[in-house]
Design an enzyme around this catalytic site. Structure first.
Site, PDB file in Angstrom:
ATOM      1  N   TYR A 106      56.582 -13.410 -47.647  1.00 41.17           N
ATOM      2  CA  TYR A 106      56.390 -11.948 -47.494  1.00 41.17           C
ATOM      3  C   TYR A 106      55.301 -11.422 -48.438  1.00 41.17           C
ATOM      4  CZ  TYR A 106      57.827  -6.984 -47.957  1.00 41.17           C
ATOM      5  OH  TYR A 106      57.864  -5.605 -48.027  1.00 41.17           O
ATOM      6  N   LEU A 140      57.438 -23.957 -45.995  1.00 40.05           N
ATOM      7  CA  LEU A 140      57.971 -23.203 -44.851  1.00 40.05           C
ATOM      8  C   LEU A 140      59.503 -23.152 -44.841  1.00 40.05           C
ATOM      9  CD1 LEU A 140      55.532 -24.382 -41.988  1.00 40.05           C
ATOM     10  CD2 LEU A 140      55.341 -22.356 -43.450  1.00 40.05           C
ATOM     11  N   SER A 199      60.735 -11.035 -61.877  1.00 38.57           N
ATOM     12  CA  SER A 199      61.516  -9.989 -61.219  1.00 38.57           C
ATOM     13  C   SER A 199      62.126  -9.063 -62.258  1.00 38.57           C
ATOM     14  CB  SER A 199      62.626 -10.662 -60.426  1.00 38.57           C
ATOM     15  OG  SER A 199      63.580  -9.717 -60.007  1.00 38.57           O
ATOM     16  N   TYR A 202      69.919 -16.977 -59.569  1.00 37.14           N
ATOM     17  CA  TYR A 202      68.530 -16.688 -59.175  1.00 37.14           C
ATOM     18  C   TYR A 202      67.789 -15.990 -60.320  1.00 37.14           C
ATOM     19  CZ  TYR A 202      64.715 -13.818 -57.417  1.00 37.14           C
ATOM     20  OH  TYR A 202      63.500 -13.190 -57.290  1.00 37.14           O
ATOM     21  N   LYS A 234      64.465 -17.063 -62.979  1.00 32.64           N
ATOM     22  CA  LYS A 234      63.245 -16.285 -63.279  1.00 32.64           C
ATOM     23  C   LYS A 234      63.060 -16.174 -64.792  1.00 32.64           C
ATOM     24  CE  LYS A 234      61.718 -15.472 -59.197  1.00 32.64           C
ATOM     25  NZ  LYS A 234      60.505 -16.143 -58.760  1.00 32.64           N
ATOM     26  N   PHE A 262      59.473  -4.894 -59.082  1.00 38.51           N
ATOM     27  CA  PHE A 262      60.658  -4.103 -58.766  1.00 38.51           C
ATOM     28  C   PHE A 262      60.973  -4.355 -57.277  1.00 38.51           C
ATOM     29  CE2 PHE A 262      62.111  -2.126 -62.653  1.00 38.51           C
ATOM     30  CZ  PHE A 262      61.200  -2.707 -63.507  1.00 38.51           C
ATOM     31  N   ARG A 306      66.625   2.609 -57.008  1.00 35.13           N
ATOM     32  CA  ARG A 306      65.690   1.503 -57.263  1.00 35.13           C
ATOM     33  C   ARG A 306      64.256   2.022 -57.208  1.00 35.13           C
ATOM     34  NH1 ARG A 306      69.938  -0.203 -58.181  1.00 35.13           N
ATOM     35  NH2 ARG A 306      70.929  -2.157 -57.576  1.00 35.13           N
ATOM     36  N   GLY A 366      77.931  -7.069 -58.659  1.00 32.08           N
ATOM     37  CA  GLY A 366      76.690  -7.469 -59.341  1.00 32.08           C
ATOM     38  C   GLY A 366      75.604  -6.400 -59.327  1.00 32.08           C
ATOM     39  N   ASP A 367      75.760  -5.357 -58.480  1.00 28.90           N
ATOM     40  CA  ASP A 367      74.726  -4.316 -58.416  1.00 28.90           C
ATOM     41  C   ASP A 367      74.776  -3.415 -59.640  1.00 28.90           C
ATOM     42  OD1 ASP A 367      73.565  -5.051 -56.083  1.00 28.90           O
ATOM     43  OD2 ASP A 367      74.361  -3.408 -54.867  1.00 28.90           O
TER      44      ASP A 367
HETATM   45  P1  NAD Z   1      59.539 -15.331 -49.469  1.00 25.84           P
HETATM   46  O1  NAD Z   1      60.763 -16.164 -49.338  1.00 25.84           O
HETATM   47  O2  NAD Z   1      59.105 -14.532 -48.293  1.00 25.84           O
HETATM   48  O3  NAD Z   1      58.313 -16.241 -49.939  1.00 25.84           O
HETATM   49  C1  NAD Z   1      58.489 -17.375 -50.756  1.00 25.84           C
HETATM   50  C2  NAD Z   1      57.778 -18.531 -50.080  1.00 25.84           C
HETATM   51  O4  NAD Z   1      57.931 -19.692 -50.888  1.00 25.84           O
HETATM   52  C3  NAD Z   1      58.339 -18.876 -48.701  1.00 25.84           C
HETATM   53  O5  NAD Z   1      57.277 -18.902 -47.773  1.00 25.84           O
HETATM   54  C4  NAD Z   1      58.971 -20.251 -48.875  1.00 25.84           C
HETATM   55  O6  NAD Z   1      58.856 -21.030 -47.699  1.00 25.84           O
HETATM   56  C5  NAD Z   1      58.163 -20.802 -50.044  1.00 25.84           C
HETATM   57  N1  NAD Z   1      58.818 -21.825 -50.857  1.00 25.84           N
HETATM   58  C6  NAD Z   1      60.038 -21.784 -51.459  1.00 25.84           C
HETATM   59  N2  NAD Z   1      60.247 -22.897 -52.174  1.00 25.84           N
HETATM   60  C7  NAD Z   1      59.127 -23.656 -52.034  1.00 25.84           C
HETATM   61  C8  NAD Z   1      58.725 -24.920 -52.553  1.00 25.84           C
HETATM   62  N3  NAD Z   1      59.512 -25.646 -53.345  1.00 25.84           N
HETATM   63  N4  NAD Z   1      57.510 -25.397 -52.207  1.00 25.84           N
HETATM   64  C9  NAD Z   1      56.685 -24.685 -51.391  1.00 25.84           C
HETATM   65  N5  NAD Z   1      57.019 -23.497 -50.882  1.00 25.84           N
HETATM   66  C10 NAD Z   1      58.225 -22.986 -51.211  1.00 25.84           C
HETATM   67  O7  NAD Z   1      59.760 -14.380 -50.735  1.00 25.84           O
HETATM   68  P2  NAD Z   1      58.888 -13.169 -51.258  1.00 25.84           P
HETATM   69  O8  NAD Z   1      59.694 -11.933 -51.105  1.00 25.84           O
HETATM   70  O9  NAD Z   1      57.524 -13.218 -50.723  1.00 25.84           O
HETATM   71  O10 NAD Z   1      58.890 -13.509 -52.815  1.00 25.84           O
HETATM   72  C11 NAD Z   1      57.842 -14.222 -53.438  1.00 25.84           C
HETATM   73  C12 NAD Z   1      58.200 -14.462 -54.881  1.00 25.84           C
HETATM   74  O11 NAD Z   1      58.467 -13.217 -55.524  1.00 25.84           O
HETATM   75  C13 NAD Z   1      59.468 -15.311 -55.075  1.00 25.84           C
HETATM   76  O12 NAD Z   1      59.268 -16.153 -56.187  1.00 25.84           O
HETATM   77  C14 NAD Z   1      60.525 -14.276 -55.389  1.00 25.84           C
HETATM   78  O13 NAD Z   1      61.562 -14.814 -56.164  1.00 25.84           O
HETATM   79  C15 NAD Z   1      59.721 -13.239 -56.158  1.00 25.84           C
HETATM   80  N6  NAD Z   1      60.326 -11.904 -56.104  1.00 25.84           N
HETATM   81  C16 NAD Z   1      60.609 -11.353 -54.902  1.00 25.84           C
HETATM   82  C17 NAD Z   1      61.224 -10.094 -54.857  1.00 25.84           C
HETATM   83  C18 NAD Z   1      61.597  -9.465 -53.545  1.00 25.84           C
HETATM   84  O14 NAD Z   1      62.426  -8.568 -53.540  1.00 25.84           O
HETATM   85  N7  NAD Z   1      61.006  -9.861 -52.415  1.00 25.84           N
HETATM   86  C19 NAD Z   1      61.519  -9.403 -56.047  1.00 25.84           C
HETATM   87  C20 NAD Z   1      61.181 -10.001 -57.268  1.00 25.84           C
HETATM   88  C21 NAD Z   1      60.579 -11.254 -57.278  1.00 25.84           C
HETATM   89  N1  UFG Z   2      72.012  -1.671 -50.444  1.00 29.95           N
HETATM   90  C1  UFG Z   2      72.903  -1.075 -49.571  1.00 29.95           C
HETATM   91  N2  UFG Z   2      73.122  -1.708 -48.384  1.00 29.95           N
HETATM   92  C2  UFG Z   2      72.515  -2.879 -48.027  1.00 29.95           C
HETATM   93  C3  UFG Z   2      71.598  -3.463 -48.938  1.00 29.95           C
HETATM   94  C4  UFG Z   2      71.378  -2.832 -50.148  1.00 29.95           C
HETATM   95  O1  UFG Z   2      73.451  -0.025 -49.864  1.00 29.95           O
HETATM   96  O2  UFG Z   2      72.786  -3.399 -46.929  1.00 29.95           O
HETATM   97  C5  UFG Z   2      71.723  -0.979 -51.731  1.00 29.95           C
HETATM   98  C6  UFG Z   2      72.073  -1.790 -52.969  1.00 29.95           C
HETATM   99  O3  UFG Z   2      73.410  -1.582 -53.348  1.00 29.95           O
HETATM  100  C7  UFG Z   2      71.057  -1.262 -53.982  1.00 29.95           C
HETATM  101  C8  UFG Z   2      69.840  -0.918 -53.118  1.00 29.95           C
HETATM  102  O4  UFG Z   2      70.320  -0.792 -51.798  1.00 29.95           O
HETATM  103  O5  UFG Z   2      71.533  -0.081 -54.564  1.00 29.95           O
HETATM  104  C9  UFG Z   2      68.761  -2.014 -53.144  1.00 29.95           C
HETATM  105  O6  UFG Z   2      69.344  -3.265 -52.799  1.00 29.95           O
HETATM  106  P1  UFG Z   2      68.433  -4.546 -52.495  1.00 29.95           P
HETATM  107  O7  UFG Z   2      69.363  -5.657 -52.162  1.00 29.95           O
HETATM  108  O8  UFG Z   2      67.394  -4.202 -51.506  1.00 29.95           O
HETATM  109  O9  UFG Z   2      67.699  -4.795 -53.882  1.00 29.95           O
HETATM  110  P2  UFG Z   2      68.304  -5.143 -55.309  1.00 29.95           P
HETATM  111  O10 UFG Z   2      67.701  -4.177 -56.262  1.00 29.95           O
HETATM  112  O11 UFG Z   2      69.765  -5.248 -55.304  1.00 29.95           O
HETATM  113  O12 UFG Z   2      67.756  -6.611 -55.513  1.00 29.95           O
HETATM  114  C10 UFG Z   2      66.352  -6.845 -55.570  1.00 29.95           C
HETATM  115  C11 UFG Z   2      66.016  -8.249 -55.092  1.00 29.95           C
HETATM  116  C12 UFG Z   2      66.626  -9.264 -56.007  1.00 29.95           C
HETATM  117  C13 UFG Z   2      66.228  -8.997 -57.413  1.00 29.95           C
HETATM  118  C14 UFG Z   2      66.568  -7.574 -57.787  1.00 29.95           C
HETATM  119  C15 UFG Z   2      66.092  -7.178 -59.140  1.00 29.95           C
HETATM  120  O13 UFG Z   2      66.529  -8.457 -53.807  1.00 29.95           O
HETATM  121  O14 UFG Z   2      66.126 -10.524 -55.642  1.00 29.95           O
HETATM  122  O15 UFG Z   2      65.931  -6.677 -56.866  1.00 29.95           O
HETATM  123  O16 UFG Z   2      64.707  -7.357 -59.201  1.00 29.95           O
HETATM  124  F1  UFG Z   2      66.886  -9.836 -58.236  1.00 29.95           F
END
Ligand code: NAD
Ligand code: UFG
Length: 338
Positions: free
Chosen positions: A11, A33, A124, A149, A153, A178, A231, A294-295
């Site tokens: 993403y 992938l 994160s 998770y 990080k 965020f 958030r 956990g929230d």
């Molecule tokens: P995503 O899952 O869409 O993208 C991660 C990609 O990494 C995927 O395409 C997956 O196939 C690939 N991948 C996983 N393990 C792998 C490996 N061992 N080798 C090669 N490819 C691998 O996730 P995203 O939302 O794009 O997140 C990207 C990064 O940002 C992640 O490290 C995630 O933890 C971090 N992050 C995401 C969020 C969020 O809310 N999306 C928030 C904070 C941090």
């Molecule tokens: N929420 C709902 N309903 C849902 C999903 C979420 O009410 O179906 C609420 C949650 O309780 C929270 C808010 O929407 O209050 C955001 O929730 P998300 O799951 O979208 O995001 P979080 O902040 O809980 O978690 C995200 C990432 C985690 C990361 C965390 C802190 O998904 O990977 O931020 O960076 F660890």
């Protein structure tokens, strides 16, 4: 000369590759992938007119990764690859340790071997744990992560801090994201979660498109203005541009730097639902349910450090993100599966 983007079909990675193409930067993607689709590459091509080089390789696989470093002239790395599901990490902590920490260890070993000095890492806001106050600053205490998770990080942050101490000529930007939402305005790439979405915005869009009946709002008895969780939702294109700013910063040889990437503004669950409804003129049914374990009540960034030191700040609004998320979802009701 290319930037290696691990997790580049995911993403945030795919949006970052598009922005790298826009500044004529050559890109090499490594992704196994496990959580993304190969079709993303065609979509990137449709947007930017360029196809990045692609290796279907796990970053954990040292031999295959060595081949990539051998073949490509890599100047910097953006390391997105990782598993990110909080619930899956509780069920399978070792998988998260092996994949997230293991792949980072392989990566820095090879970067050292091949003399690649600059690394941008996806951390994160979860590293702040049960934050005691908002807005969160980079200098605030970290730890107390509520799930494996988040712990990976934090462990990777420490690993990179140690690595940078041992290799003083390296430059590392740890970016604490965020809550990314939104999609590229073309509607060609966006978030495509497997199964039932964990995160709020993809759940909202799936309700809007008729794939889910209603949104469960996880609690309305938090100590927040309307009782629902608050958030810092940041448009994924702003986040992508934050990586370009970080790459520029690393060219100044800063050593190790840590930045929050957020907007600095908190939005509640119900505010986001209503913003989505207004922006797209579509109803999103919801029911108020119990809290999700956990929230935390509230999390948003102090984003001034990134502005002062990298001249980066988020420019898209919540309304922009709601419109772009919906544009992506309605044009791709089944994500990248046609
Ligand atoms: P995503 O899952 O869409 O993208 C991660 C990609 O990494 C995927 O395409 C997956 O196939 C690939 N991948 C996983 N393990 C792998 C490996 N061992 N080798 C090669 N490819 C691998 O996730 P995203 O939302 O794009 O997140 C990207 C990064 O940002 C992640 O490290 C995630 O933890 C971090 N992050 C995401 C969020 C969020 O809310 N999306 C928030 C904070 C941090
Ligand atoms: N929420 C709902 N309903 C849902 C999903 C979420 O009410 O179906 C609420 C949650 O309780 C929270 C808010 O929407 O209050 C955001 O929730 P998300 O799951 O979208 O995001 P979080 O902040 O809980 O978690 C995200 C990432 C985690 C990361 C965390 C802190 O998904 O990977 O931020 O960076 F660890």
């Amino acid at each position: 000369m290319a930037i290696l983007v691990t997790g580049g079909t995911g993403y945030i990675g795919s949006h970052t590759v598009v922005e790298l193409h826009a500044i004529n930067q050559e890109v090499v993607i490594v992704d196994n992938l496990c959580n993304s689709k190969i079709e993303v590459l065609d979509r990137i091509y449709q947007i930017s007119g360029k196809k990045p080089k692609f290796y279907k390789v796990s970053v954990q696989d040292e031999e295959k990764m060595r081949e990539v470093f051998e073949k490509e002239n890599i100047t910097s790395v953006i390391h997105f690859a990782g598993l990110k599901s909080v619930s899956e990490s509780v069920a399978k902590p070792q998988l998260y340790i092996d994949n997230n920490i293991g792949s980072t260890k392989v990566l820095i070993k090879l970067m050292n071997e091949y003399g690649v000095k600059n690394l941008v890492f996806s951390s994160s806001a979860t590293v702040y744990g049960l934050a005691e106050h908002v807005p969160l600053r980079e200098t605030d205490p970290v730890g107390g992560c509520t799930n494996p998770y988040g712990q990976t990080k934090l462990d990777i942050e420490y690993l990179l801090i140690d690595y940078n101490k041992q290799h003083k000529d390296t430059n590392i930007a740890i970016l604490r994201y965020f809550n990314p939402i939104g999609a590229h305005k073309s509607g060609l790439i966006g978030e495509d979660p497997e199964g039932i979405p964990n995160n709020l915005m993809p759940y909202i869009t799936q309700v809007a498109v008729g794939k889910r009946e209603y949104l469960n709002v996880y609690g309305d008895d938090y100590d927040t203005p309307d009782g629902t969780g608050v958030r810092d939702y940041i448009h994924v294109v702003d986040l992508a541009l934050g990586h370009l700013a970080a790459l520029n910063k690393l060219n100044e040889n800063p050593g190790l730097v840590i930045y929050n990437l957020g907007t600095g503004k908190g939005t509640s669950v119900l505010e986001l639902v209503h913003a989505f409804e207004e922006a797209n003129n579509i109803e999103v049914k919801y029911v108020i349910g119990p809290r999700r374990p956990g929230d935390i009540a509230t999390s948003y960034a102090d984003a001034t450090k990134a502005y002062e030191e990298m001249n980066w700040k988020a420019t898209h609004t919540i309304v922009d993100a709601c419109r772009d998320s919906w544009n992506w979802q309605k044009n791709n009701p089944n994500g990248f599966d046609k």
